[in-house]
Design an enzyme around this catalytic site. Structure first.
Site, PDB file in Angstrom:
ATOM      1  N   ALA A  31       0.631  -1.153   0.016  1.00 59.97           N
ATOM      2  CA  ALA A  31      -0.042  -0.099   0.060  1.00 59.97           C
ATOM      3  C   ALA A  31       0.947   1.304  -0.035  1.00 59.97           C
ATOM      4  O   ALA A  31       0.621   2.191  -0.592  1.00 59.97           O
ATOM      5  CB  ALA A  31      -0.874   0.080   1.069  1.00 59.97           C
ATOM      6  N   LYS A  90       9.106   0.944   9.448  1.00 58.51           N
ATOM      7  CA  LYS A  90       9.730   0.384  10.768  1.00 58.51           C
ATOM      8  C   LYS A  90      10.863  -0.433  10.977  1.00 58.51           C
ATOM      9  O   LYS A  90      11.733   0.076  11.675  1.00 58.51           O
ATOM     10  CB  LYS A  90       8.566  -0.426  11.457  1.00 58.51           C
ATOM     11  CG  LYS A  90       8.774  -1.014  12.800  1.00 58.51           C
ATOM     12  CD  LYS A  90       7.854  -1.671  13.365  1.00 58.51           C
ATOM     13  CE  LYS A  90       6.545  -1.003  13.618  1.00 58.51           C
ATOM     14  NZ  LYS A  90       5.315  -1.605  13.968  1.00 58.51           N
ATOM     15  N   ASP A  92       0.086  -0.156  14.548  1.00 56.38           N
ATOM     16  CA  ASP A  92       0.348   1.260  14.933  1.00 56.38           C
ATOM     17  C   ASP A  92      -0.547   2.458  14.216  1.00 56.38           C
ATOM     18  O   ASP A  92      -1.032   3.396  14.691  1.00 56.38           O
ATOM     19  CB  ASP A  92       1.807   1.596  14.467  1.00 56.38           C
ATOM     20  CG  ASP A  92       2.894   0.574  15.361  1.00 56.38           C
ATOM     21  OD1 ASP A  92       2.075  -0.313  16.247  1.00 56.38           O
ATOM     22  OD2 ASP A  92       3.798   0.659  14.806  1.00 56.38           O
ATOM     23  N   ARG A 107     -12.769 -18.151   4.959  1.00 54.36           N
ATOM     24  CA  ARG A 107     -12.052 -18.764   6.027  1.00 54.36           C
ATOM     25  C   ARG A 107     -12.348 -18.853   7.210  1.00 54.36           C
ATOM     26  O   ARG A 107     -12.041 -19.527   8.126  1.00 54.36           O
ATOM     27  CB  ARG A 107     -10.968 -17.483   6.042  1.00 54.36           C
ATOM     28  CG  ARG A 107     -10.068 -17.665   4.641  1.00 54.36           C
ATOM     29  CD  ARG A 107      -8.781 -16.665   4.752  1.00 54.36           C
ATOM     30  NE  ARG A 107      -8.197 -16.820   3.572  1.00 54.36           N
ATOM     31  CZ  ARG A 107      -7.165 -16.234   3.119  1.00 54.36           C
ATOM     32  NH1 ARG A 107      -6.814 -15.038   3.835  1.00 54.36           N
ATOM     33  NH2 ARG A 107      -6.264 -16.470   2.170  1.00 54.36           N
ATOM     34  N   SER A 111      -6.951  -8.789  -0.814  1.00 51.95           N
ATOM     35  CA  SER A 111      -6.298  -7.669   0.083  1.00 51.95           C
ATOM     36  C   SER A 111      -5.330  -7.116  -0.722  1.00 51.95           C
ATOM     37  O   SER A 111      -4.747  -6.020  -0.565  1.00 51.95           O
ATOM     38  CB  SER A 111      -5.666  -8.472   1.306  1.00 51.95           C
ATOM     39  OG  SER A 111      -4.542  -7.846   1.879  1.00 51.95           O
TER      40      SER A 111
HETATM   41  C1  LIG Z   1       1.617 -14.744   5.363  1.00 51.98           C
HETATM   42  C2  LIG Z   1       0.630 -13.985   4.569  1.00 51.98           C
HETATM   43  C3  LIG Z   1       0.146 -14.346   3.702  1.00 51.98           C
HETATM   44  C4  LIG Z   1      -0.940 -13.562   2.848  1.00 51.98           C
HETATM   45  N1  LIG Z   1      -1.431 -13.880   1.581  1.00 51.98           N
HETATM   46  C5  LIG Z   1      -2.305 -13.231   0.993  1.00 51.98           C
HETATM   47  C6  LIG Z   1      -2.612 -13.793  -0.299  1.00 51.98           C
HETATM   48  O1  LIG Z   1      -2.298 -14.621  -0.947  1.00 51.98           O
HETATM   49  N2  LIG Z   1      -3.396 -12.732  -1.033  1.00 51.98           N
HETATM   50  C7  LIG Z   1      -3.791 -11.455  -0.577  1.00 51.98           C
HETATM   51  O2  LIG Z   1      -4.364 -10.642  -1.237  1.00 51.98           O
HETATM   52  N3  LIG Z   1      -3.375 -11.168   0.676  1.00 51.98           N
HETATM   53  C8  LIG Z   1      -2.645 -11.951   1.277  1.00 51.98           C
HETATM   54  N4  LIG Z   1      -2.265 -11.618   2.643  1.00 51.98           N
HETATM   55  C9  LIG Z   1      -2.480 -10.249   3.286  1.00 51.98           C
HETATM   56  C10 LIG Z   1      -1.942  -9.337   2.691  1.00 51.98           C
HETATM   57  O3  LIG Z   1      -0.405  -9.610   2.668  1.00 51.98           O
HETATM   58  C11 LIG Z   1      -1.803  -8.097   3.609  1.00 51.98           C
HETATM   59  O4  LIG Z   1      -3.158  -7.699   4.007  1.00 51.98           O
HETATM   60  C12 LIG Z   1      -1.379  -6.947   3.011  1.00 51.98           C
HETATM   61  O5  LIG Z   1      -0.044  -7.131   2.236  1.00 51.98           O
HETATM   62  C13 LIG Z   1      -1.168  -5.609   3.600  1.00 51.98           C
HETATM   63  O6  LIG Z   1      -0.422  -4.614   3.229  1.00 51.98           O
HETATM   64  P1  LIG Z   1      -0.076  -3.191   3.583  1.00 51.98           P
HETATM   65  O7  LIG Z   1       0.635  -2.609   2.782  1.00 51.98           O
HETATM   66  O8  LIG Z   1      -1.442  -2.586   4.000  1.00 51.98           O
HETATM   67  O9  LIG Z   1       0.423  -3.700   4.923  1.00 51.98           O
HETATM   68  P2  LIG Z   1       1.910  -4.184   4.885  1.00 51.98           P
HETATM   69  O10 LIG Z   1       2.425  -4.852   3.777  1.00 51.98           O
HETATM   70  O11 LIG Z   1       1.886  -5.104   6.496  1.00 51.98           O
HETATM   71  O12 LIG Z   1       2.968  -2.861   5.345  1.00 51.98           O
HETATM   72  C14 LIG Z   1       2.860  -2.375   6.336  1.00 51.98           C
HETATM   73  C15 LIG Z   1       4.188  -1.375   6.653  1.00 51.98           C
HETATM   74  O13 LIG Z   1       4.182  -0.599   7.515  1.00 51.98           O
HETATM   75  C16 LIG Z   1       5.433  -0.577   8.279  1.00 51.98           C
HETATM   76  N5  LIG Z   1       4.931  -0.067   9.536  1.00 51.98           N
HETATM   77  C17 LIG Z   1       4.053  -0.260  10.340  1.00 51.98           C
HETATM   78  N6  LIG Z   1       3.923   0.278  11.746  1.00 51.98           N
HETATM   79  C18 LIG Z   1       4.748   1.366  11.309  1.00 51.98           C
HETATM   80  C19 LIG Z   1       5.064   2.714  11.963  1.00 51.98           C
HETATM   81  N7  LIG Z   1       4.658   2.817  13.163  1.00 51.98           N
HETATM   82  N8  LIG Z   1       5.811   3.489  11.270  1.00 51.98           N
HETATM   83  C20 LIG Z   1       6.344   3.207  10.138  1.00 51.98           C
HETATM   84  N9  LIG Z   1       6.251   2.206   9.357  1.00 51.98           N
HETATM   85  C21 LIG Z   1       5.500   1.321   9.895  1.00 51.98           C
HETATM   86  C22 LIG Z   1       5.508  -2.136   8.051  1.00 51.98           C
HETATM   87  O14 LIG Z   1       6.964  -2.095   8.692  1.00 51.98           O
HETATM   88  C23 LIG Z   1       5.315  -2.344   6.729  1.00 51.98           C
HETATM   89  O15 LIG Z   1       6.493  -1.698   6.072  1.00 51.98           O
HETATM   90  C24 LIG Z   1      -1.220 -12.393   3.464  1.00 51.98           C
HETATM   91  C25 LIG Z   1      -0.597 -11.969   4.669  1.00 51.98           C
HETATM   92  C26 LIG Z   1       0.249 -12.759   5.345  1.00 51.98           C
HETATM   93  C27 LIG Z   1       0.753 -11.972   6.729  1.00 51.98           C
END
Ligand SMILES: Cc1cc2nc3c(=O)[nH]c(=O)nc-3n(C[C@H](O)[C@H](O)[C@H](O)COP(=O)(O)OP(=O)(O)OC[C@H]3O[C@@H](n4cnc5c(N)ncnc54)[C@H](O)[C@@H]3O)c2cc1C
Ligand code: SF4
Ligand code: SF4
Ligand code: FES
Lengths: 570, 250
Positions: free
Chosen positions: A106, A129, A306, A368, A485
């Site tokens: 994201a 982080k 967070d 799920r 997601s």
């Molecule tokens: C093992 C696993 C398998 C999955 N498989 C699938 C799948 O097959 N298909 C699918 O669609 N989804 C899947 N998901 C879900 C999907 O990967 C996540 O929901 C999605 O990647 C979230 O993306 P994001 O960018 O919102 O957050 P994230 O990718 O978690 O990124 C968050 C970022 O914010 C940073 N951060 C956190 N707190 C702070 C802070 N206080 N200050 C600065 N930085 C911070 C973190 O370090 C990280 O870099 C899976 C999730 C997991 C854990």
């Protein structure tokens, strides 16, 4: 050949093997909505709203009175660990047109699209982080949904998304999600992501649990790794400025409650950096490391909720936080990998859930929550397998994959899982693997509108604050389907980047006097008045896994704000 | 009714202790822990050398030797169990600059790669990289495939790379394999793999507004009707919206 499991487990494995042939072509009855509800009510942790061990009403803040898991209430009913009086906000280290917090999918999508929209890379400041790209995004295995199949359409995808969310989703947000699916796949394709394709370039697509059409696009079972590293590479190639090992610990606000930047904590030098920003994007991901309801988790180390905490203190509403996604197939054996994800793609490719007696107890691709609840039911009814460490589980009958698709199909399509078990001398293409539900996904989060603005309970946006990805709620309602997601974080990350860039071009850089932490002071006062007695501090940044009789090297554990989180987990 | 799940990540001791030397200092830790959990058990709060905790991110590269064994091993801390008498240290960071490139200016051939990474021509086929790789890949073969101009092969061979850098710290030719491989895979994804025509088609249809009117109707339907539609499409039937005037939804 030696057997991969101890004898007490092999006994059950043989029962699974005995029924395999006859289960192979089994036609499962799909559970009706009513049956699903019955299973959920009885067995799913989310349906224990009146049990204070699991849930309680939040006592402070904009969404006061809403019921959330106790672990979430704990981080919300907590004092900011930044002491507003102790920080000098007049020394501004970074000025940003767009300030992005988090570098999962994201955050990176927001950065790239803000840049596409005309914001220079050097004017985008990024806080993350730990290491760049450390995220849940990188861990996702199975794939990403998008309605580009012949028998598919945005309408059908929309119905799937809504049904998966038990019809509680924000309809407009879900519409925007599906309508942008194919274009996001095309975008990733042009950035050079290697999808699993047929020779003619057509996508190989699989079925996701709860879906009605095959629309999972994958990159082996390293989908997240592949998409995330492509986004990272593109952002670095364009000259991204990223502050690694620098989590944001609070937003900054002005007197009109607009967000004017953030306060970053350098984990290594243990000092604050002030980021002044015209616009801010929260993309901090989920909350697996809060271990909601005591479950193990699939999430990365930094998934500690967070973003929700920071936005909440700045006035954002939180929605759908009462529902948590437990993934039905977390590893339950061996001990070292308990909680790790065994991707749903295994079931998409033909693996079934089978209990200790060899009975396949549910259609493998229900949603799920229903799958997880059905497993907990089998286990509590005595049809689970218990390992020597006391961990319970049921079997995921992975050998079916080669049986159905031909020898080698498992290793080819599920390299990561194959490798994971091979490290422990288990050949998962020949033997089933033991699984148990694991805490996987934060269904709810910060309320947003279609422009990815964070919104207050009255629906009004918070000034200059955007957010996207797992930290937000609404798109998926009470339950997310696999693959939606990654789609969400691309669609809404992009949306947040574009919206932030457009607003930044019309906004003046905040003055020094606009950088304040008064919202924290107000929040602390409210917390004090609420009667909640606590010394908890949040955001917690990292979970605490130190051993009970910690033999810490001398000099460790000096009193820093960072250490005050400890009581949350002890 | 079930009570709370007790299988959290709190390190539970179930029996045997072993001695590991973290940067030379001895600590007694439960034998079933991974190197990562053992360090935490010993009191280290990890910031560097940790990330996904699941073998996907390559942040936890660790080098170690074992008792009475001269060999130097490299593994991922989150995926490797401790052994009695292990001497270990994590590599917090593998120093390497990532060159900037614009995919649109490049072609998918080995010259593009060598332009950014001339050092790959210095590979001496020592195979040290392959021996180091915790993912059991063969970086050496991938590097050689690039030199043969077989980018597809190099992309396949390196697809499971988690950028841990273990190969790069061992390589006498000073190659930073994971950066090389990233460029290779992007070029293959962009130029060697064929484009998905059906995806592009659907994008066009959506952009032309072909679904807008039906979507307007659909999102306005009451929940009960949506549920019925869903049951029908789930059985594989095409979607048929109830007859209604566009724009008039309740
Ligand atoms: C093992 C696993 C398998 C999955 N498989 C699938 C799948 O097959 N298909 C699918 O669609 N989804 C899947 N998901 C879900 C999907 O990967 C996540 O929901 C999605 O990647 C979230 O993306 P994001 O960018 O919102 O957050 P994230 O990718 O978690 O990124 C968050 C970022 O914010 C940073 N951060 C956190 N707190 C702070 C802070 N206080 N200050 C600065 N930085 C911070 C973190 O370090 C990280 O870099 C899976 C999730 C997991 C854990
Ligand atoms: S190829 Fe190199 S960087 Fe990639 S996983 Fe193997 S050792 Fe690590
Ligand atoms: S370690 Fe370096 S020189 Fe040796 S085979 Fe690998 S790439 Fe070639
Ligand atoms: S912590 Fe990510 S690979 Fe070990």
């Amino acid at each position: 050949m030696t057997e991969p499991y101890p004898e007490y487990m092999m006994e059950s494995v043989r029962k699974v093997e005995a029924t395999r042939e006859e289960r192979k072509d089994k036609e499962f009855d799909r559970v009706s909505d009513d049956e699903a509800m019955e299973i959920l009510k009885e067995w799913h942790p989310d349906y224990r709203k009146s049990d204070p061990e699991f849930f309680r009403e939040i006592a402070v803040g904009p969404s006061k009175g809403k019921t959330v898991p106790t672990e979430v209430a704990n981080v919300l009913e907590a004092y900011p660990w930044v002491d507003p009086k102790s920080v000098d906000l007049s020394v501004i280290e970074h000025d940003a047109e767009v300030f992005v917090i988090g570098t999962g999918g994201a955050g990176l999508a927001a950065i790239l699209w803000a840049n596409n929209e005309g914001v220079k890379m050097e004017d985008i400041v990024v806080s993350t982080k730990l290491r760049l790209g450390d995220s849940n995004s990188k861990m996702s295995q199975g794939g990403i949904q998008a309605c580009d199949g012949e028998d598919d359409s945005p309408l059908i995808h929309w119905l799937d998304v809504m049904s998966g969310g038990h019809w509680t989703n924000d309809r407009t947000l879900a519409r925007q999600l599906v309508m942008n699916g194919p274009s996001m796949i095309k975008w990733m394709e042009l950035l050079g992501a290697e999808f699993d394709k047929h020779d003619d370039g057509g996508m190989q697509e699989l079925m996701a649990g709860g879906a009605s059409r095959k629309r999972i696009h994958s990159c082996k079972d390293y989908t997240g790794l592949e998409l995330e590293r492509v986004l990272m590479d593109e952002a670095l190639s364009r000259g991204m400025r990223v502050l690694e090992f620098c989590p944001t610990v609070s937003l900054l606000t002005d007197d009109s409650s607009n967000v004017t930047g953030g306060l970053v904590w350098n984990l290594e030098t243990e000092e604050y950096h002030v980021v002044r920003a015209k616009t801010t994007v929260i993309a901090t991901g989920g909350f697996g490391r809060l271990h909601v309801a005591g479950f193990p988790t699939t999430n990365h180390y930094g998934a500690t909720c967070d973003g929700v905490v920071m936005a909440y203190r700045a006035g954002a509403d939180i929605v759908h936080m009462q529902s948590t996604q437990y993934h039905p197939t977390g590893a339950a054996y061996p001990e070292q990998i308990v909680g790790l994800l065994i991707t749903e793609k295994c079931r998409s490719m033909g693996a079934q859930l089978v209990d200790a007696e060899g009975e396949a107890f549910i259609y493998p691709l229900e949603t799920r929550d229903v799958e997880s609840a059905a497993e907990l039911r089998q286990i509590r009814e005595g049809k689970g397998v218990k390992t020597s460490t006391g961990q319970m589980g049921v079997w995921l009958d992975t050998p079916l994959i080669d049986e159905i698709r031909g020898e080698g199909a498992f290793e080819e399509g599920l390299a990561a899982i194959h490798r994971l078990y091979a490290r422990f001398d288990i050949d998962a293409s020949k033997y089933p693997v033991l699984v148990h539900p694991t805490l996987h996904y934060q269904n709810g989060g910060i309320a947003i509108n279609a422009d990815a603005q964070a919104i207050q309970p009255n629906g009004e946006p918070i000034g200059r604050l955007f957010t996207a990805g797992e930290t937000t709620g609404g798109v998926h309602g009470d339950n997310r389907l696999m693959g939606n997601s990654w789609l969400e974080l691309l669609v809404y990350g992009r949306r947040a980047g574009i919206s932030a860039a457009r607003l930044a071009s019309k906004t003046k850089m905040p003055r020094k006097s606009d950088l304040k932490l008064t919202h924290l002071t107000r929040y602390s006062e409210e917390l004090q008045k609420s009667g909640v007695k606590t010394e908890r501090c949040s955001p917690i940044i990292l979970p605490n896994y130190l051993g009970e009789n910690t033999m810490a090297p001398v000099g460790y554990g000096k009193e820093t704000p960072f250490d005050r989180r400890l009581d949350l987990f002890t | 009714m079930p009570s709370k799940d007790t299988t959290t990540e709190k390190n539970e001791t179930t029996g045997n202790l072993v001695t590991v030397y973290i940067m030379g200092k001895p600590y007694e830790v439960p034998s079933e822990l991974t190197i990562m959990k053992a360090q935490e058990y010993a009191g280290y709060r990890l910031i560097r050398g940790v990330g996904c905790r699941g073998g996907f991110c390559g942040a936890c590269t660790t080098i170690y030797r074992k008792r009475e064994d001269y060999k130097l091993y490299i593994d991922l801390a989150c995926q490797t169990k401790v052994e009695d008498g292990m001497y270990l240290v994590q590599i917090p960071f593998v120093p390497a600059e990532k060159p900037q490139w614009n995919l649109e200016d490049l072609e998918a051939n080995s010259d593009s790669i060598i332009h950014f990474f001339p050092e790959i021509t210095r590979c001496v086929s020592c195979n040290a990289c392959t021996q180091a790789c915790p993912q059991n890949l063969s970086p050496m073969r991938a590097i050689q495939a690039i030199r043969r101009n077989d980018l597809k092969m190099a992309a396949d061979l390196s697809f499971d790379c988690v950028s841990c850098g273990a190969c790069s710290v061992r390589c006498p030719a000073e190659i930073t394999h994971y950066h090389v491989f990233q460029l290779v895979r992007r070029l293959v994804g962009r130029y060697v793999q064929k484009r998905a025509e059906h995806t592009a088609e659907r994008v066009k249809e959506i952009e032309a507004g072909e679904y807008d009117a039906d979507m307007d109707i659909l999102v306005g339907l009451p929940e009960e009707e949506l549920k019925e539609l869903f049951v029908r499409i789930r059985e594989g039937n095409p979607l048929q919206l109830p007859e209604r005037e566009v724009g008039k939804h309740d």
